[in-house]
Scaffold this motif. Sequence first.
Motif: not given
Length: 554
Positions: A54, A58, A103, A106-107, A110-111
């Motif tokens: 996680r 990025r 988590a 979901d993350d 979002r990326h």
Amino acid sequence: MSLDRGTNMTGLARMDLAAATATRWWRDAVIYQVYVRSFADGNGDGIGDLLGVRSRLRYLADLGVDAIWLTPFFTSPMADFGYDVADYRNVDPIFGSLADAKALIDDAHRHGLRVIVDVVPNHTSDRHAWFHEAVAAGPGSAARERYIFRPGKGADGELPPNDWESVFGGPAWTRLPDGEWYLRLFASEQPDLNWENPEVRAEFESILRFWLDLGVDGFRIDVAHGMIKAEGLPDVGHADQVRMIGTDTTPFFDQDGVHEIHRAWRTLLDSYPGERIGVAEAWAPTAQRLANYIRPDELHQAFNFQLLVAPWDAVGFRAVIQESLETAGMVGASSTWVLSNHDVKRHLTRYGGGELGLRRSRAAVLLTLSLPGSSYIYQGEELGLPEVLDLPEEFLRDPQRLRNPDHGRDGCRVPIPWADVRPHFGFSLPGIEESWLPMPSSWGPLSVQSQLHDPASTLHLYREALRIRRRRQAFGDTPLVWLDSPEGTLAFGRGDDFVCTVNLTGEPVELPAPGRVLLASTAPATAGDAEPIAEGDLVRLAPDSAVWWERDDA
């Protein structure tokens, strides 16, 4: 064997299918394999985990991939590093918690990243509740019907029920104290499930729904060719059976009955929104047999390992590429391209190691990323990581080494370096002295941090290639057209404005430039080293290099 369903489509039907699938994300996706134990350690115990993954989302988004594939993180005693599952609906504490998994999913979304998780349906751990129940219940019980138990041969049942061999070496059977034997095609801690039992099928449908409801975008299906065994469990008839996998028919792999399972799973996947996918890890004796797994009503993709095992040779590469495209096209599917994964020696080392291996591996990725279909990247290949061949004996834990000490998979599973900081190069938290596998002391310059500051680095090559791939109209389902090129090279076009050339020889090769250079693993040169290169200029392709060209008349 010829394909018996879905392969006799008319030309119009194939065009309709192509039109219907042209925009589906998975047909030309770039999927990054995360070997969770070795990607990033988020809690400081020296083992990679979901929190670590996680924390690096990025990086993956900036790299330019479309999805991540996570190797198993379910509850497991780790006899085969997670491919022996004790609880398919929970996360092993080594990797975190179910909340961490949610988590991460979901993350990732979002990326802009989709998430594919590994499911292991051929076998469970011997510590799975079902197997505990089967052992306690005894011969003839309903609990044993979930697995494949048989009496032994010989006067007292002291011999295995048949001559099948484990992929990891030795007989594929283990005897219990009550005298019965259970089948385990891999380690003794991985008993094979009996997929003729409706309870097994229902359980896995429930497991898939559990993770789909949690938000995953698909599944990589481990040993997708293995769930059904030939009726009567007949002998193979000779030894060294592991050499038959993927090259010959066996009674324990690639039986026709597996396709009924995959069709049921496809129906389940299609019942969810967002194009959830199934990816088969399947070994089959022919390209046609492999295509069975990706017929329109079965799985979306199957790993194509042919390029991975091909020697560094233009004739061989072209033959593999052509056959792969034709075979997938027979059933309206897209091909996949794989150079490395967690089960094989890293391709930089397979291609010769050192500078030679690096040159070839950089060229190979430009080749694969320009082919029609989906590409898989194994973590660390974007850094040019080699296989670690000198791990201390006390760290070598791979059960596959039981078959052959030279075929252990530990060397491709060494954690990846994030920063030029010893001893573990940013893989774990400061103050942690050891990672679960030791990292070479020379890996600092290969770290993400080091390569981000070097525009000539392999990491920059991957990032730029993925950026170009994402924005170009020529990719997607645009067909490949082979072009004439000198001996020892490959050249092909995609659409009207893109050409890829690859020199697989150890010498410079001259040819007319097909356009302007978009990207090169090693830059070509003109006879007079004039810059910039224009279409029609006579250029020298560097040894073991690939170049992407944009045509001037585009």
